[in-house]
Motif scaffolding. Structure first.
Motif: not given
Length: 222
Positions: A18, A23, A27-28, A31, A64, A67, A70-71, A138
């Protein structure tokens, strides 16, 4: 995949993963462990303790890209059925790190979010084009091999210093690209009280790279 270090060699703990990806730790962990409505979203190795190394290279790459989603407004807690649909569509298990995700995959996610099963998957503010653009950005940090699976990951959180993970070099540990020095070794010298200028000279890196190691791994300025 049984003999491929990208999938079999655990490189770091979930907490360290993370930190290196930028991150949030909670959250990590969610997941990696899964949500009430579904199993894990990442391919994590089984361990007895969260402090043990459990995150292989492939899971770092998956996290990655997740994320990025998510963003972009995709809600990971609702993505499990969508990933299963993508796996059926693409015929491959590691769909989060498929080069096709940004093209066909985003369209599949978008269409799925318009069904009853996919309700709430995508935030109302997000459009399909925006999601595609963010995920594409990303994916520029991910290098792919001839098998269309990740084989290199640049770590944005260290920028402007260039740091990358190559599962086939330095035992898969993050290194400064220009010198090959391990980031963890730089941070260890700083933690022991060594002067930043001496650390920089010892590892053949600039002072900004030393500061990046301190900021990310030690949570402080150097």
């Amino acid at each position: 995949m049984d003999d491929d270090v990208r999938f079999t060699r655990a490189l770091m703990s979930m907490t360290d993963a993370a930190r290196h990806l930028g991150v949030p730790q909670q959250t990590f962990h969610r997941w990696a462990r899964g949500y009430p409505r579904g199993g894990p979203l990442l391919h994590i190795s089984a361990t007895d303790s969260i402090r043990q190394a459990s995150v292989p290279f492939i899971a770092l790459a998956e996290a990655w890209v997740l994320e990025g989603l998510r963003q972009a407004g995709v809600r990971p807690q609702r993505i499990r059925p969508a990933l299963e649909k993508l796996q059926r569509e693409f015929g491959r298990e590691y769909v989060l790190v498929s080069p096709a995700l940004v093209t066909d995959g985003i369209s599949v996610l978008w269409d799925f979010s318009r069904t009853e099963a996919g309700a709430g998957l995508i935030e109302g503010r997000s459009g399909q084009t925006v999601i595609r653009e963010i995920v594409q950005d990303y994916l520029t940090y991910v290098g792919f091999g001839s098998d269309n699976l990740p084989n290199r990951l640049k770590l944005k959180v260290f920028e402007p210093s260039a740091v990358a993970i190559d599962p086939y070099r330095s035992s898969g540990q993050p290194v400064f690209v220009d010198s090959g020095a391990r980031v963890a070794n730089v941070a260890a010298m700083l933690k022991a009280g060594e002067e930043p200028a001496i650390v920089a000279e010892e590892h053949g890196i600039g002072i900004e790279a030393v500061r990046a190691a301190a900021r990310v791994l030690l949570g402080r300025a150097a």
